[in-house]
Design a protein around this motif. Structure first.
Motif, mmCIF file in Angstrom:
data_model
loop_
_atom_site.group_PDB
_atom_site.id
_atom_site.type_symbol
_atom_site.label_atom_id
_atom_site.label_comp_id
_atom_site.label_asym_id
_atom_site.label_seq_id
_atom_site.Cartn_x
_atom_site.Cartn_y
_atom_site.Cartn_z
ATOM 1 N N SER A 78 -1.335 -14.736 -0.704
ATOM 2 C CA SER A 78 -1.318 -13.341 -0.271
ATOM 3 C C SER A 78 -2.698 -12.850 0.157
ATOM 4 C CB SER A 78 -0.809 -12.442 -1.399
ATOM 5 O OG SER A 78 0.435 -12.882 -1.882
ATOM 6 N N GLN A 79 -2.697 -11.857 1.035
ATOM 7 C CA GLN A 79 -3.911 -11.156 1.411
ATOM 8 C C GLN A 79 -4.112 -9.969 0.467
ATOM 9 O OE1 GLN A 79 -6.021 -12.208 3.472
ATOM 10 N NE2 GLN A 79 -5.041 -13.284 5.171
ATOM 11 N N THR A 80 -5.360 -9.537 0.330
ATOM 12 C CA THR A 80 -5.686 -8.390 -0.515
ATOM 13 C C THR A 80 -5.515 -7.090 0.265
ATOM 14 O OG1 THR A 80 -7.294 -9.707 -1.753
ATOM 15 C CG2 THR A 80 -7.495 -7.320 -1.899
ATOM 16 N N LEU A 81 -4.925 -6.090 -0.384
ATOM 17 C CA LEU A 81 -4.771 -4.780 0.235
ATOM 18 C C LEU A 81 -6.000 -3.922 -0.047
ATOM 19 C CD1 LEU A 81 -1.053 -3.975 -0.645
ATOM 20 C CD2 LEU A 81 -1.971 -4.511 1.615
ATOM 21 N N ASP A 82 -6.576 -3.351 1.004
ATOM 22 C CA ASP A 82 -7.691 -2.416 0.861
ATOM 23 C C ASP A 82 -7.737 -1.548 2.118
ATOM 24 O OD1 ASP A 82 -9.196 -3.732 2.956
ATOM 25 O OD2 ASP A 82 -9.854 -5.213 1.501
ATOM 26 N N PRO A 83 -8.633 -0.574 2.189
ATOM 27 C CA PRO A 83 -8.656 0.321 3.355
ATOM 28 C C PRO A 83 -8.883 -0.381 4.688
ATOM 29 C CG PRO A 83 -9.864 1.301 1.534
ATOM 30 C CD PRO A 83 -9.537 -0.109 1.120
ATOM 31 N N ASN A 84 -9.389 -1.613 4.667
ATOM 32 C CA ASN A 84 -9.640 -2.348 5.910
ATOM 33 C C ASN A 84 -8.504 -3.300 6.279
ATOM 34 O OD1 ASN A 84 -12.284 -1.226 6.276
ATOM 35 N ND2 ASN A 84 -13.024 -2.595 4.655
ATOM 36 N N HIS A 135 5.470 -2.788 6.297
ATOM 37 C CA HIS A 135 5.053 -4.070 6.867
ATOM 38 C C HIS A 135 3.531 -4.195 6.827
ATOM 39 C CE1 HIS A 135 9.140 -4.965 8.246
ATOM 40 N NE2 HIS A 135 9.204 -3.658 8.382
ATOM 41 N N THR A 136 2.984 -3.836 5.677
ATOM 42 C CA THR A 136 1.539 -3.855 5.474
ATOM 43 C C THR A 136 1.140 -5.064 4.643
ATOM 44 O OG1 THR A 136 1.490 -1.435 5.519
ATOM 45 C CG2 THR A 136 -0.424 -2.543 4.573
ATOM 46 N N GLY A 137 0.031 -5.698 5.017
ATOM 47 C CA GLY A 137 -0.458 -6.840 4.262
ATOM 48 C C GLY A 137 0.539 -7.993 4.289
ATOM 49 N N THR A 138 0.523 -8.804 3.252
ATOM 50 C CA THR A 138 1.483 -9.897 3.134
ATOM 51 C C THR A 138 2.844 -9.289 2.823
ATOM 52 O OG1 THR A 138 -0.261 -11.347 2.304
ATOM 53 C CG2 THR A 138 2.032 -12.042 1.926
ATOM 54 N N HIS A 139 3.815 -9.521 3.690
ATOM 55 C CA HIS A 139 5.097 -8.844 3.540
ATOM 56 C C HIS A 139 6.225 -9.676 4.124
ATOM 57 C CE1 HIS A 139 3.929 -7.773 7.676
ATOM 58 N NE2 HIS A 139 5.238 -7.709 7.907
ATOM 59 N N VAL A 140 7.443 -9.225 3.864
ATOM 60 C CA VAL A 140 8.645 -9.892 4.367
ATOM 61 C C VAL A 140 9.401 -8.949 5.296
ATOM 62 C CG1 VAL A 140 10.919 -10.772 3.707
ATOM 63 C CG2 VAL A 140 8.908 -11.443 2.407
ATOM 64 N N ASP A 141 9.856 -9.488 6.419
ATOM 65 C CA ASP A 141 10.738 -8.757 7.334
ATOM 66 C C ASP A 141 12.183 -9.090 7.006
ATOM 67 O OD1 ASP A 141 8.464 -7.926 8.606
ATOM 68 O OD2 ASP A 141 8.769 -9.119 10.421
ATOM 69 N N ALA A 142 12.969 -8.086 6.703
ATOM 70 C CA ALA A 142 14.415 -8.268 6.543
ATOM 71 C C ALA A 142 15.075 -8.134 7.909
ATOM 72 C CB ALA A 142 14.970 -7.215 5.589
ATOM 73 N N PRO A 143 16.296 -8.647 8.079
ATOM 74 C CA PRO A 143 16.984 -8.534 9.376
ATOM 75 C C PRO A 143 17.033 -7.115 9.925
ATOM 76 C CG PRO A 143 18.137 -10.107 8.012
ATOM 77 C CD PRO A 143 17.055 -9.506 7.144
ATOM 78 N N TYR A 144 17.169 -6.112 9.043
ATOM 79 C CA TYR A 144 17.289 -4.729 9.486
ATOM 80 C C TYR A 144 16.055 -4.237 10.239
ATOM 81 C CZ TYR A 144 18.251 0.307 9.215
ATOM 82 O OH TYR A 144 18.464 1.633 9.520
ATOM 83 N N HIS A 145 14.950 -4.941 10.103
ATOM 84 C CA HIS A 145 13.712 -4.585 10.810
ATOM 85 C C HIS A 145 13.945 -4.526 12.325
ATOM 86 C CE1 HIS A 145 9.548 -4.134 11.683
ATOM 87 N NE2 HIS A 145 9.265 -5.401 11.903
ATOM 88 N N ASP A 200 11.389 -9.713 -4.280
ATOM 89 C CA ASP A 200 12.537 -9.327 -3.464
ATOM 90 C C ASP A 200 12.294 -7.999 -2.756
ATOM 91 O OD1 ASP A 200 12.522 -7.867 -5.783
ATOM 92 O OD2 ASP A 200 14.693 -7.783 -5.968
ATOM 93 N N GLY A 201 11.044 -7.778 -2.340
ATOM 94 C CA GLY A 201 10.718 -6.541 -1.637
ATOM 95 C C GLY A 201 9.639 -6.773 -0.616
ATOM 96 N N SER A 202 9.160 -5.710 -0.042
ATOM 97 C CA SER A 202 8.156 -5.805 0.992
ATOM 98 C C SER A 202 7.288 -4.558 0.904
ATOM 99 C CB SER A 202 8.846 -5.856 2.351
ATOM 100 O OG SER A 202 7.918 -5.815 3.407
ATOM 101 N N PRO A 203 5.962 -4.722 0.819
ATOM 102 C CA PRO A 203 5.140 -5.929 0.797
ATOM 103 C C PRO A 203 5.405 -6.810 -0.430
ATOM 104 C CG PRO A 203 3.817 -3.987 1.309
ATOM 105 C CD PRO A 203 5.136 -3.501 0.814
ATOM 106 N N VAL A 204 4.785 -8.000 -0.426
ATOM 107 C CA VAL A 204 5.069 -8.958 -1.480
ATOM 108 C C VAL A 204 3.785 -9.628 -1.971
ATOM 109 C CG1 VAL A 204 7.342 -9.480 -0.528
ATOM 110 C CG2 VAL A 204 5.396 -10.899 0.130
ATOM 111 N N ARG A 205 3.896 -10.256 -3.116
ATOM 112 C CA ARG A 205 2.852 -11.166 -3.605
ATOM 113 C C ARG A 205 3.436 -12.565 -3.447
ATOM 114 N NH1 ARG A 205 -1.279 -10.903 -7.591
ATOM 115 N NH2 ARG A 205 -2.593 -12.758 -7.307
#
Length: 223
Positions: free
Chosen positions: A9-15, A48-58, A207-212
Motif C-alpha cells: 500500500s501507499q501512504t495517505l498524506d496531503p501530497n 478512489h484515493t491512494g491504494t484502493h479497489v474499483d468495484a464494477p459500479y464504478h 472489503d472496502g475502498s480505499p484499502v490496505r
C-alpha cells in the motif's frame, strides 16, 4: 516460523496524488488527548484515493457495489507480471502478459482465487508529476486476461488506463469497461510489487475502498 508479510500500500498524506478531478485527501484532528482524553481524526477523501479497489459500479451502472463483491475476490494466489521495462505513457500488450497465461489458467482451474498483479515499478514516481505519465494496459490485453478466468487485477499505477490530466477532456477507460464489465475488480496505486515477484505469495485486501493491501508468503498446507 513467523509469516512473512509485505505491505503493498501507499501512504495517505496531503501530497497523495489523485486522479485529476477527484477529491484530495485531508486529515484533521477533531479531538485530542490533551483536551478531550482521546485522539479522534476527521478524514475526507474520494473513494478512489491512494491504494484502493474499483468495484464494477464504478463504471457499470448496474454493476456490483463494493459491499456486494464476494470476499473471495479479495484474497488469492498472486501472479506478478513484470512489465517494468515500459516507458512513460507506453502501452503493454497481450504479448507482454502471455508468458504468464498458463500459470493464470492453472491457478483459476485449481481454486478460482488468483490475483493478477501488474508490476510497472511506476510507484517509484509516487508524489511527482511523472506518476501521472504511467504506462498502461491496452484493451485487447485486458480482454485476453478476462478469458483466462481472472477477475481480480492490481497495478502499481494510478490507473490501468492512460491518465488524462485535463479532467474535462474525453478519457479512454476501455480497460475499466472490460474488467469491471465482466464483474471483476481492479486494485490501483499498489506498491512494492517487486518484493513479491518471486516465490509463492497470497494477496489480501479489505472489503472496502480505499484499502490496505498486503501479501504473505505461501507455506506448506496453505492451499
Amino acid at each position: 516460523m513467523p509469516a512473512e508479510y509485505v505491505d503493498l500500500s501507499q501512504t495517505l498524506d496531503p501530497n497523495t496524488p489523485v486522479y485529476p478531478g477527484d477529491p484530495i485527501f485531508s486529515c484533521c484532528p477533531t479531538l485530542t488527548i490533551e483536551h478531550d482524553g482521546n485522539n479522534v481524526t476527521s478524514i475526507s477523501m474520494g473513494s478512489h484515493t491512494g491504494t484502493h479497489v474499483d468495484a464494477p459500479y464504478h463504471f457499470i451502472q448496474d454493476g456490483k457495489r463494493i459491499d456486494e463483491v464476494p470476499l473471495s475476490r479479495f484474497v488469492g494466489s498472486a501472479v506478478v507480471v513484470d512489465v517494468s521495462n515500459k516507458a512513460a505513457k507506453q502501452p503493454f500488450v497481450w504479448s507482454d502478459l502471455q508468458p504468464y497465461e498458463e500459470r493464470l489458467r492453472r491457478y483459476v482451474s485449481e481454486d478460482a482465487s488468483v490475483i493478477l498483479l501488474v508490476r510497472t515499478d511506476w510507484s517509484r514516481h509516487w508524489g511527482t508529476d511523472t506518476f501521472f505519465e504511467h504506462p498502461y494496459l491496452d484493451r485487447e490485453a485486458a480482454e485476453r486476461v478476462i478469458t483466462t478466468g481472472v477477475r481480480t487485477i492490481g497495478i502499481d499505477t494510478l490507473s490501468p488506463d492512460p491518465t488524462h490530466l485535463d479532467p474535462h477532456a474525453e478519457a479512454d477507460f476501455a480497460v475499466h469497461q472490460v474488467i469491471l464489465g465482466a464483474g471483476g475488480i481492479i486494485a490501483e496505486n499498489l506498491s512494492n510489487l517487486g518484493a513479491i515477484q518471486d516465490g509463492d505469495w497470497i494477496i489480501g485486501r479489505c472489503d472496502g475502498s480505499p484499502v490496505r493491501a498486503f501479501a504473505w508468503r505461501r507455506t506448506c498446507g496453505t492451499r
